[in-house]
Design a protein around this motif. Structure first.
Motif, PDB file in Angstrom:
ATOM      1  N   LEU A   1       0.863  -1.669  -0.021  1.00 50.60           N
ATOM      2  CA  LEU A   1       0.158   0.198   0.174  1.00 50.60           C
ATOM      3  C   LEU A   1       1.423   1.015  -0.107  1.00 50.60           C
ATOM      4  N   PRO A   2       0.085   2.524  -0.582  1.00 48.12           N
ATOM      5  CA  PRO A   2       1.329   3.107  -0.134  1.00 48.12           C
ATOM      6  C   PRO A   2       1.358   3.999   1.098  1.00 48.12           C
ATOM      7  N   TYR A   3       2.688   4.238   0.505  1.00 48.69           N
ATOM      8  CA  TYR A   3       2.718   5.297   2.727  1.00 48.69           C
ATOM      9  C   TYR A   3       1.614   6.315   2.465  1.00 48.69           C
ATOM     10  N   ASP A   4       0.884   6.366   4.575  1.00 44.15           N
ATOM     11  CA  ASP A   4      -0.059   6.948   4.694  1.00 44.15           C
ATOM     12  C   ASP A   4       1.134   8.446   5.181  1.00 44.15           C
ATOM     13  N   ASP A   5       1.029   9.635   5.112  1.00 46.48           N
ATOM     14  CA  ASP A   5       2.574  10.061   6.152  1.00 46.48           C
ATOM     15  C   ASP A   5       1.314  11.055   7.268  1.00 46.48           C
ATOM     16  N   GLY A   6      -0.143  10.868   7.164  1.00 45.34           N
ATOM     17  CA  GLY A   6      -0.297  11.171   8.630  1.00 45.34           C
ATOM     18  C   GLY A   6      -0.578   9.940   9.253  1.00 45.34           C
ATOM     19  N   ASN A   7       0.086   8.808   9.167  1.00 45.00           N
ATOM     20  CA  ASN A   7       0.180   7.506  10.469  1.00 45.00           C
ATOM     21  C   ASN A   7       0.245   8.093  11.198  1.00 45.00           C
ATOM     22  N   VAL A   8      -0.203   7.656  13.204  1.00 40.82           N
ATOM     23  CA  VAL A   8       0.363   7.219  13.908  1.00 40.82           C
ATOM     24  C   VAL A   8       1.966   8.150  14.372  1.00 40.82           C
ATOM     25  N   PHE A   9       2.198   6.926  13.360  1.00 46.31           N
ATOM     26  CA  PHE A   9       3.966   7.196  14.205  1.00 46.31           C
ATOM     27  C   PHE A   9       4.730   8.113  12.978  1.00 46.31           C
ATOM     28  N   ALA A  10       3.813   7.945  12.093  1.00 40.39           N
ATOM     29  CA  ALA A  10       4.623   9.260  10.973  1.00 40.39           C
ATOM     30  C   ALA A  10       5.092  10.170  12.317  1.00 40.39           C
ATOM     31  N   ARG A  11       3.361  10.466  12.289  1.00 36.54           N
ATOM     32  CA  ARG A  11       3.865  11.892  13.532  1.00 36.54           C
ATOM     33  C   ARG A  11       3.841  12.081  15.221  1.00 36.54           C
TER      34      ARG A  11
ATOM     35  N   GLU B   1      20.240   6.939  14.708  1.00 34.45           N
ATOM     36  CA  GLU B   1      19.730   8.217  13.259  1.00 34.45           C
ATOM     37  C   GLU B   1      18.407   6.952  12.470  1.00 34.45           C
ATOM     38  N   TRP B   2      18.350   5.571  12.938  1.00 34.77           N
ATOM     39  CA  TRP B   2      17.715   4.503  12.049  1.00 34.77           C
ATOM     40  C   TRP B   2      16.200   4.675  12.766  1.00 34.77           C
ATOM     41  N   ALA B   3      16.127   4.337  13.259  1.00 33.22           N
ATOM     42  CA  ALA B   3      14.930   4.070  14.664  1.00 33.22           C
ATOM     43  C   ALA B   3      14.224   4.830  15.634  1.00 33.22           C
TER      44      ALA B   3
ATOM     45  N   THR C   1       6.340  -5.678  29.500  1.00 34.89           N
ATOM     46  CA  THR C   1       6.827  -5.059  28.762  1.00 34.89           C
ATOM     47  C   THR C   1       6.229  -5.412  27.275  1.00 34.89           C
ATOM     48  N   HIS C   2       6.338  -4.132  26.802  1.00 34.50           N
ATOM     49  CA  HIS C   2       5.826  -4.396  25.185  1.00 34.50           C
ATOM     50  C   HIS C   2       6.534  -2.982  24.700  1.00 34.50           C
ATOM     51  N   ILE C   3       7.200  -2.805  24.300  1.00 32.78           N
ATOM     52  CA  ILE C   3       8.261  -2.068  23.232  1.00 32.78           C
ATOM     53  C   ILE C   3       7.884  -2.064  22.382  1.00 32.78           C
ATOM     54  N   LEU C   4       7.697  -0.825  21.575  1.00 32.51           N
ATOM     55  CA  LEU C   4       7.674  -0.869  19.744  1.00 32.51           C
ATOM     56  C   LEU C   4       8.444   0.133  19.296  1.00 32.51           C
ATOM     57  N   VAL C   5       9.183  -0.839  18.283  1.00 35.43           N
ATOM     58  CA  VAL C   5      10.660   0.142  17.440  1.00 35.43           C
ATOM     59  C   VAL C   5      10.130  -0.025  16.448  1.00 35.43           C
ATOM     60  N   ILE C   6      10.573   1.649  15.316  1.00 30.53           N
ATOM     61  CA  ILE C   6       9.730   2.059  14.000  1.00 30.53           C
ATOM     62  C   ILE C   6      11.101   2.140  13.708  1.00 30.53           C
ATOM     63  N   PRO C   7      11.451   1.747  12.177  1.00 29.73           N
ATOM     64  CA  PRO C   7      12.192   2.788  11.073  1.00 29.73           C
ATOM     65  C   PRO C   7      11.570   4.168  11.458  1.00 29.73           C
ATOM     66  N   LYS C   8      13.280   5.157  10.998  1.00 25.37           N
ATOM     67  CA  LYS C   8      12.082   6.364  10.287  1.00 25.37           C
ATOM     68  C   LYS C   8      11.928   6.511   9.372  1.00 25.37           C
ATOM     69  N   GLY C   9      12.373   5.834   8.265  1.00 28.31           N
ATOM     70  CA  GLY C   9      11.703   6.135   6.781  1.00 28.31           C
ATOM     71  C   GLY C   9      10.801   5.504   7.079  1.00 28.31           C
TER      72      GLY C   9
ATOM     73  N   PRO D   1      17.656   0.779   2.088  1.00 25.35           N
ATOM     74  CA  PRO D   1      18.903   0.288   1.373  1.00 25.35           C
ATOM     75  C   PRO D   1      19.751  -0.543   2.780  1.00 25.35           C
ATOM     76  N   ALA D   2      20.870  -1.023   2.126  1.00 18.79           N
ATOM     77  CA  ALA D   2      21.076  -2.020   3.194  1.00 18.79           C
ATOM     78  C   ALA D   2      21.466  -1.760   4.587  1.00 18.79           C
ATOM     79  N   GLU D   3      22.027   0.344   4.947  1.00 18.93           N
ATOM     80  CA  GLU D   3      22.611   0.292   5.362  1.00 18.93           C
ATOM     81  C   GLU D   3      21.253   0.697   6.193  1.00 18.93           C
ATOM     82  N   GLU D   4      20.503   1.024   5.456  1.00 20.49           N
ATOM     83  CA  GLU D   4      19.552   1.650   6.584  1.00 20.49           C
ATOM     84  C   GLU D   4      18.415  -0.547   7.311  1.00 20.49           C
TER      85      GLU D   4
END
Length: 126
Positions: free
Chosen positions: A7-17, A32-34, A46-54, A67-70
């Motif tokens: 699906l196309p990325y929704d820039d309005g999703n809660v994690f983007a915000r 820089e990545w997460a 314990t319940h932790i969420l980890v999200i990429p910044k991309g 990219p591989a580095e990300e």
């Protein structure tokens, strides 16, 4: 050639915000990545969420387009969060839902870290 069903990325999703600072979150880890923060509706002690910044919708999207580095930076961040939270010795579960059949609720890749008690089976058995 396979069709990309992402699906196309929704820039309005809660994690983007959260990433933009529009919604507050307790930042347990950030590089820089997460970004890692506690889930607001924890399903384990314990319940932790980890999200990429991309801007990635799912693990499929991330693995196909980042990219591989990300990818390496994000995977390392998940391990760093688990170690920093003291989860390694007693154990923890990682979960990344992708798509509607998995009940993915936010269309931004995120990994759940569950720990703090015996977690039971992965799936209910019929």
């Amino acid at each position: 050639m396979p069709v990309d069903a992402t699906l196309p990325y929704d820039d309005g999703n809660v994690f983007a915000r959260i990433l933009r600072g529009e919604i507050p979150a307790t930042r347990l880890y950030e590089d820089e990545w997460a970004l890692a923060f506690p889930d607001i509706d924890p399903q384990a002690p314990t319940h932790i969420l980890v999200i990429p910044k991309g801007a990635y919708v799912s693990w499929d999207d991330f693995s196909a387009h980042a990219p591989a580095e990300e990818i390496a930076g994000f995977v390392r961040a998940v391990g760093t969060v688990a170690r920093a939270a003291g989860l390694v010795e007693s154990g923890y579960r990682l979960l990344a839902n992708t798509g509607p059949h998995s009940h993915q609720e936010v269309p931004h890749l995120h990994v759940h870290l569950f720990a703090g008690a015996p977690l039971g089976p992965m799936l209910a058995r019929d």
